[in-house]
Write a protein that holds these residues in place. Structure first.
Motif, mmCIF file in Angstrom:
data_model
loop_
_atom_site.group_PDB
_atom_site.id
_atom_site.type_symbol
_atom_site.label_atom_id
_atom_site.label_comp_id
_atom_site.label_asym_id
_atom_site.label_seq_id
_atom_site.Cartn_x
_atom_site.Cartn_y
_atom_site.Cartn_z
ATOM 1 N N GLN A 15 39.427 79.464 137.502
ATOM 2 C CA GLN A 15 39.082 80.518 136.548
ATOM 3 C C GLN A 15 37.610 80.915 136.690
ATOM 4 O O GLN A 15 37.272 82.099 136.623
ATOM 5 C CB GLN A 15 39.372 80.058 135.109
ATOM 6 C CG GLN A 15 40.852 79.967 134.775
ATOM 7 C CD GLN A 15 41.442 78.588 135.030
ATOM 8 O OE1 GLN A 15 41.012 77.885 135.955
ATOM 9 N NE2 GLN A 15 42.406 78.193 134.221
ATOM 10 N N LEU A 16 36.754 79.923 136.896
ATOM 11 C CA LEU A 16 35.331 80.202 137.092
ATOM 12 C C LEU A 16 35.116 81.050 138.340
ATOM 13 O O LEU A 16 34.349 82.027 138.318
ATOM 14 C CB LEU A 16 34.562 78.893 137.206
ATOM 15 C CG LEU A 16 33.078 79.007 137.562
ATOM 16 C CD1 LEU A 16 32.303 79.745 136.482
ATOM 17 C CD2 LEU A 16 32.476 77.621 137.817
ATOM 18 N N GLN A 17 35.774 80.699 139.426
ATOM 19 C CA GLN A 17 35.623 81.475 140.663
ATOM 20 C C GLN A 17 36.088 82.916 140.459
ATOM 21 O O GLN A 17 35.456 83.857 140.963
ATOM 22 C CB GLN A 17 36.410 80.800 141.789
ATOM 23 C CG GLN A 17 35.797 79.489 142.243
ATOM 24 C CD GLN A 17 36.699 78.693 143.174
ATOM 25 O OE1 GLN A 17 37.928 78.721 143.049
ATOM 26 N NE2 GLN A 17 36.091 77.970 144.113
ATOM 27 N N ASN A 18 37.179 83.100 139.722
ATOM 28 C CA ASN A 18 37.646 84.457 139.413
ATOM 29 C C ASN A 18 36.625 85.216 138.574
ATOM 30 O O ASN A 18 36.368 86.402 138.801
ATOM 31 C CB ASN A 18 38.983 84.403 138.679
ATOM 32 C CG ASN A 18 40.142 84.031 139.592
ATOM 33 O OD1 ASN A 18 40.020 84.048 140.820
ATOM 34 N ND2 ASN A 18 41.264 83.679 138.998
ATOM 35 N N MET A 19 36.064 84.539 137.590
ATOM 36 C CA MET A 19 35.064 85.182 136.749
ATOM 37 C C MET A 19 33.860 85.626 137.571
ATOM 38 O O MET A 19 33.373 86.755 137.442
ATOM 39 C CB MET A 19 34.613 84.247 135.636
ATOM 40 C CG MET A 19 33.668 84.913 134.637
ATOM 41 S SD MET A 19 32.836 83.739 133.558
ATOM 42 C CE MET A 19 31.603 83.099 134.681
ATOM 43 N N GLU A 48 29.395 77.399 144.806
ATOM 44 C CA GLU A 48 28.309 78.025 145.549
ATOM 45 C C GLU A 48 28.635 79.499 145.726
ATOM 46 O O GLU A 48 29.800 79.873 145.897
ATOM 47 C CB GLU A 48 28.133 77.363 146.923
ATOM 48 C CG GLU A 48 27.705 75.907 146.858
ATOM 49 C CD GLU A 48 27.523 75.302 148.241
ATOM 50 O OE1 GLU A 48 27.673 76.051 149.228
ATOM 51 O OE2 GLU A 48 27.250 74.095 148.328
ATOM 52 N N ASP A 49 27.607 80.330 145.671
ATOM 53 C CA ASP A 49 27.817 81.764 145.858
ATOM 54 C C ASP A 49 26.517 82.382 146.364
ATOM 55 O O ASP A 49 25.505 82.368 145.663
ATOM 56 C CB ASP A 49 28.253 82.431 144.550
ATOM 57 C CG ASP A 49 28.853 83.792 144.793
ATOM 58 O OD1 ASP A 49 28.157 84.646 145.376
ATOM 59 O OD2 ASP A 49 30.018 84.017 144.407
ATOM 60 N N ASP A 50 26.537 82.922 147.556
ATOM 61 C CA ASP A 50 25.332 83.482 148.166
ATOM 62 C C ASP A 50 24.892 84.779 147.492
ATOM 63 O O ASP A 50 23.737 85.198 147.657
ATOM 64 C CB ASP A 50 25.561 83.744 149.654
ATOM 65 C CG ASP A 50 25.762 82.463 150.452
ATOM 66 O OD1 ASP A 50 25.285 81.404 149.985
ATOM 67 O OD2 ASP A 50 26.395 82.518 151.526
ATOM 68 N N ASP A 51 25.796 85.415 146.752
ATOM 69 C CA ASP A 51 25.476 86.716 146.150
ATOM 70 C C ASP A 51 24.950 86.608 144.725
ATOM 71 O O ASP A 51 24.522 87.612 144.151
ATOM 72 C CB ASP A 51 26.717 87.613 146.162
ATOM 73 C CG ASP A 51 27.211 87.887 147.571
ATOM 74 O OD1 ASP A 51 26.359 88.123 148.456
ATOM 75 O OD2 ASP A 51 28.440 87.846 147.790
#
Length: 278
Positions: A15-19, A48-51
């Motif tokens: 859910q966090l990744q979707n958010m 982790e998210d580079d953006d």
């Protein structure tokens, strides 16, 4: 305008990744996303998210420390405008921008929510919004006008840093599930704050829920009693009534408080599993 997003998570990495994906598709990107994990650090409690500029904080407690986690998230923000998002939210492309555009001093700004009957494969709002249902008790609320403070919900809301500090944040005496958001609303109302909605929305991803929420019976009773000592009435009253009818809870008139009289079994909890998306 620079702004921070704060979200809390326990065991809902998908859910966090979707958010986060929905946030990246929005018209305004946050300057930072503060993620408060209500569990220990592990592969399943890390992203982790580079953006996106992500900060991750960990609170390791057996309870569900919602009030403490929101306060910790806030303390780790860097900007004057702060948006709190429930981890189950998928943001419309414009909801964050609209929340910011209508921020005012001494005003708590929120948005509408519709509910998905499943967890999507992605956070793409356009792919899922047609499947979402409005909550029958909130669909008729009006945007851009002051609403009763008891309509406040912590699912999605925005405010200024100084206003959060004036309110005093969330009361960390509330532990586990229930009561801390209504207490927050009572306190901001007494300080003359207003609450309003923008004409925009988030989509709430499905998660298991129980009606009444027997899985949280002890915390609800404890938090309802605490709330009563502070504000003179019992919140979550329909749930308390339902617990009493099923004889898990009784009202002690001498103490003027509710007490758990019988612990629900796993079978009891499973028997009240709700099929509703909201």
């Amino acid at each position: 305008m620079s702004f921070s997003v704060v979200t809390l998570v326990k065991g809902r990495k998908k859910q966090l990744q979707n958010m986060l994906e929905s946030i990246k598709q929005g018209s305004r990107l946050p300057s930072e996303v503060v993620i408060v994990w209500m569990e220990g650090k592990s592969e399943q409690s890390s992203v982790e998210d580079d953006d996106l500029n992500i900060k991750q904080i960990y609170i390791e407690k057996g309870t569900l420390p919602l009030a403490e986690a929101r306060n910790q998230g806030f303390r780790n923000t860097s900007f004057n405008s702060v948006i709190f998002l429930d981890v189950d939210c998928i943001c419309s492309p414009t909801v964050l921008e609209n929340l910011l555009a209508h921020l005012k001093q001494k005003t708590i700004t929120s948005a509408f929510a519709r509910y998905l009957p499943y967890i999507p494969f992605s956070g793409d709002y356009a792919l899922t919004e047609a499947d979402a249902y409005a909550h029958p008790k909130r669909a008729q609320l009006k945007a851009y006008e002051p609403l009763p403070h008891k309509k406040f919900w912590s699912l999605v809301f925005a405010l200024y840093r100084d206003d959060f500090n004036e309110i005093g944040g969330f009361d960390e005496q509330f532990t586990g599930y229930g009561g801390e958001d209504t207490d927050f609303a009572e306190r901001f109302n007494k300080l003359g704050f207003s609450f309003s909605l923008v004409e925009d929305e988030v989509l709430h991803q499905y998660h298991l829920k129980y009606s009444p929420p027997l899985n949280y019976v002890s915390a609800i009773v404890e938090n309802a009693n605490l709330f009563h000592t502070k504000h003179g009435y019992f919140p979550m009253y329909s749930w308390l009534q339902a617990f009493c009818q099923k004889r898990y809870v009784a009202f002690n008139a001498n103490k003027n408080q509710f007490e758990v009289t019988r612990r629900p079994t796993l079978a009891d909890i499973n028997a009240v599993l709700s099929t509703q998306p909201y």
